[in-house]
Design an enzyme around this catalytic site. Structure first.
Site, PDB file in Angstrom:
ATOM      1  N   SER A   1       0.801  -1.270   0.029  1.00 18.25           N
ATOM      2  CA  SER A   1       0.134   0.087   0.037  1.00 18.25           C
ATOM      3  C   SER A   1       0.762   1.068   0.155  1.00 18.25           C
ATOM      4  CB  SER A   1      -0.976  -0.040   1.023  1.00 18.25           C
ATOM      5  OG  SER A   1      -1.899   0.832   1.131  1.00 18.25           O
TER       6      SER A   1
ATOM      7  N   ASP B   1      -8.967  -4.721  -6.262  1.00 13.72           N
ATOM      8  CA  ASP B   1      -8.492  -3.845  -5.310  1.00 13.72           C
ATOM      9  C   ASP B   1      -9.388  -2.476  -5.230  1.00 13.72           C
ATOM     10  OD1 ASP B   1      -7.386  -2.098  -3.547  1.00 13.72           O
ATOM     11  OD2 ASP B   1      -5.232  -2.964  -4.002  1.00 13.72           O
TER      12      ASP B   1
ATOM     13  N   HIS C   1      -7.682  -5.171  -1.633  1.00 14.75           N
ATOM     14  CA  HIS C   1      -6.161  -4.521  -1.320  1.00 14.75           C
ATOM     15  C   HIS C   1      -5.506  -5.270  -0.339  1.00 14.75           C
ATOM     16  CE1 HIS C   1      -3.613  -1.218  -0.937  1.00 14.75           C
ATOM     17  NE2 HIS C   1      -3.892  -1.068   0.246  1.00 14.75           N
TER      18      HIS C   1
END
Length: 709
Positions: free
Chosen positions: A580, A655, A687
């Site tokens: 991320s 995602d 995600h």
């Protein structure tokens, strides 16, 4: 024969003491993960009494506050007898029990919601409504608020009431809004007497559809989501109030502009007013507004907060018990997150806490509302301790004594505290304190789950920013059987973004199990918290404004310089991994410092911030129109030609947070420029790769470093 037996026993013990961790042991979703995970001990106070309650699997034990001995309370078998007597089905396991009073408990299962009196053996049961989601259970009133699809319902007085029905796709009632930013985690708010329900109404009809694809169908199907990208059109929010008696709904007259954020919804203690922290689209000007809950009309602005970078309200007003006109407000306006006391007209009564440290949590009040209990970083940014704070004088008394990170429960009368804490070398310990700061009793001491495993030594390090002005904290896991005369490769694990502190004085310094696993394989595992991460004050966190990836990288390179100074670090074999924001950092480090980083694995990376969502992205970068230079500098698509090492990017194909477009554009740029890149996709994962598939993910990550670093 006896001698042979003893030799065999010794061999078994020797093997156990040198046992190796596997990914199944250290990765969530692994078969043995919970064997090695350090849980908090399940100790609570028994309702409004100070007696202690311990829940262990299917049994509950009691302990009077002034005694050492525990007595059996009840178990699942006893509860099932009560349930059957009341015409209900047995439960298959005992879920976590909440104590509403010394004799009343509540708990939820997949099937429904239970409120049970242990003395009278009566049960109030609400079966979970079919297709219910976002359930908001008001236990003491035995009422539910919940959604079905985009519609909102209430279950009260034995029947279901329909609160709001969506007649148009994109109109959503009763769910979290603003993509869960600003401390928002739900969409319904019961009034103090439970006679009314405030709720969010979200209109996202004007927000662009974003395509996700379901590849599990015979012909792949489109699954659109609403995804407001930075600089584009956001959804609009209003707040309704439903009256359970009249079955009527009014909406707050929040006026214009509609393109702003409505956060930290709170009822006044007497139920007459709604307080809302309203934030402009630029997220640098907040109004705490008061509305009449009976008419929906605006009453007044209690106060405002402005900042040249951002304002980010995270906590609703907290009313002081017994004082309907006084509330606590948390704010970083003075440089650090502290508590302020206001009245209901917006007058600042006092700043309650102050200093170059942060309040991290509010735990509650004592029974006479003379003191408030908090946790803070007063002792160290790496620790969390509990304090009793006088509401009249602001005097603070530390409750928790042992160094480390404490998670604390306070008794209803405020006389006792239960702390679950750990530190670098101290596994989870559970202690009963008096709130005068005296340790009364050890309730539990967890064992070191790795005591029969080879685990590398862990060191905490303190560095500084390049200018030498600001401390930076890091953690290093050394390889097992470490020999300082040898040279070892390094894997830097990085996150580096807001709202995530990776290095703390808790068990093993907060190291991930995967880092311990890689240390077994001969790698040094290193992590540093750079500027932009939390609990260090406003200036530390806001330093990254409009220039994401700049100061964070500068700070990470301070960590690299430290590593290079160590005689046992192989400076030619340094790798980096993150997910991320950490994926953004990994890719940035690989492209901006190709002379340092030989191998990287970036998961779910932000590549171009203009593709990221409005609420988070615009807070830190402003809009692409307002900050074109900042967006261009942070755009990793502009840096593909700087990539020299081996980089693998991994992405979940559906995602909804960092959309797939990010990494796909990077792949495209690599192809256009003749730059080689390794790439892997997890179909039908969002995600994060969850469940047992996460073992597959971390094996792929681990192998990549083993193959190329």
């Amino acid at each position: 024969m006896r001698k042979v037996f003893l030799l065999l026993l010794l061999a078994v013990v020797t093997v156990n003491l040198s046992a190796q961790l596997s990914l199944e042991d250290v990765i969530s979703g692994g078969k043995n993960f919970y064997k090695y995970y350090m849980f908090s001990y399940n100790a609570k106070f028994k309702g409004e009494s100070n007696d202690l309650v311990f829940q262990q699997k299917d049994s509950v034990f009691f302990q009077p506050i002034n005694k050492q001995e525990r007595v059996f309370g009840f178990d699942r078998v006893a509860l099932n007898e009560i349930l059957v007597e009341n015409g209900l089905d047995e439960i298959k396991y005992l879920p976590s029990v909440s104590w509403e009073s010394s004799s009343e408990i509540s708990f939820a299962t997949r099937e429904g919601y239970y409120y049970l009196n242990l003395d009278s053996k009566s049960v109030n049961y609400i079966a979970k409504p079919e297709d219910a989601d976002n359930v908001d259970w008001l236990t003491i009133k035995k009422q539910l608020a919940y959604t079905k699809g985009n519609n909102l319902y209430i279950y009260a007085n034995g029947s279901e009431q329909q609160v709001a029905v969506s007649n148009e796709e994109g109109i959503v009632y009763g769910t979290s809004v603003h993509r869960n930013e600003f401390g928002i985690h739900k969409g319904t708010y019961w009034s103090p007497d439970a006679s009314k329900l405030a709720f969010y109404r979200k209109d996202e009809t004007m927000v662009s559809d974003y395509p996700l694809v379901n590849v599990e169908e015979r012909v792949a199907e489109l699954e659109n989501i609403k995804y407001p990208m930075a600089g584009m059109t956001s959804h609009e929010v209003t707040i309704g109030i439903y009256d359970l008696s009249t079955k009527q709904t009014i909406y707050l007259n929040t006026g214009e502009p509609k393109d702003r954020y409505f956060t930290n919804v709170c009822w006044s203690a007497d139920g007459r007013f709604i307080l809302i922290a309203e934030l402009n689209r630029g997220q640098n000007h907040m109004h705490l507004n008061k509305y009449d809950a009976s008419t929906g009309e605006f009453v007044s602005t209690l106060f405002e907060e402005k900042d040249d970078k951002w304002v980010e309200p995270q906590h609703p007003a907290l009313f002081i018990p017994g004082k309907n006109d006084r509330f606590i407000w948390q704010s970083v306006k003075g440089g650090y997150n502290h508590l302020y006391v206001y009245d209901l007209n917006g007058k600042l009564i006092k700043q309650l806490t102050k200093g170059e440290w942060e309040v991290t949590d509010v735990l509650g009040f004592d029974d006479k509302a003379k003191n408030i209990f908090i946790t803070s970083t007063k002792e160290s940014p790496l620790e969390s301790h509990a304090y009793k704070v006088s509401l009249s004088s602001g005097k603070m008394n530390r409750i928790t004594a042992a160094e480390g990170a404490h998670r604390v429960l306070i008794s209803k009368d405020g006389k006792y505290a239960i702390s679950n804490y750990s530190s670098l070398d101290q596994p989870m310990r559970t202690v009963l304190y008096s709130t005068n700061g005296k340790e009364l009793q050890e309730l539990h001491q967890a064992k070191n789950p790795y005591e029969e495993m080879e685990v590398g030594d862990i060191k905490m390090v303190e560095l500084s920013t390049k200018d030498g002005e600001t401390p930076l904290y890091g953690r290093m896991v050394l390889p097992t059987n470490f020999d300082p005369s040898e040279k070892y490769p390094v894997i830097v694990y990085v996150y580096g973004g807001p709202h995530a502190q990776m290095v703390q004085n808790r068990w093993q310094g907060g190291a991930r199990g995967w880092q311990l696993y890689m240390a077994q394989k001969g790698y040094i595992a290193f992590t540093l918290d750079n500027r932009g991460t939390p609990y260090r004050g406003k200036d530390f966190e806001q330093a990254i404004h409009r220039q994401l990836g700049t100061l964070e990288v500068e700070d990470q390179m301070q960590g690299i310089e430290y590593l290079k100074s160590l005689p046992y670090v192989d400076a030619d074999r340094i790798g980096v991994h993150g997910w991320s924001y950490g994926g953004f950092m990994t890719t940035t480090l690989m492209t901006e410092h190709p002379e340092v980083f030989k191998v990287g694995v970036a998961g779910g990376p932000v590549i171009d911030w203009k593709y990221y969502e409005i609420m988070y992205g615009e807070r830190y970068m402003d809009t692409p129109q307002e900050n074109p230079e900042g967006y261009a500098k942070a755009n990793l698509n502009n840096k593909v030609n700087q990539l020299e090492g081996r980089l693998m990017i991994i992405h979940g194909a559906i995602d909804p947070t960092v959309v797939w477009q990010h990494s796909l554009t990077f792949v495209r740029e690599c192809v256009k420029n003749g730059v080689q890149l390794d790439y892997f996709v997890y179909p039908r994962h969002e995600h994060n790769v969850r469940g047992h598939d996460r073992i597959h993910l971390m094996e792929k990550v681990s192998r990549y470093f083993e193959d190329f670093l």
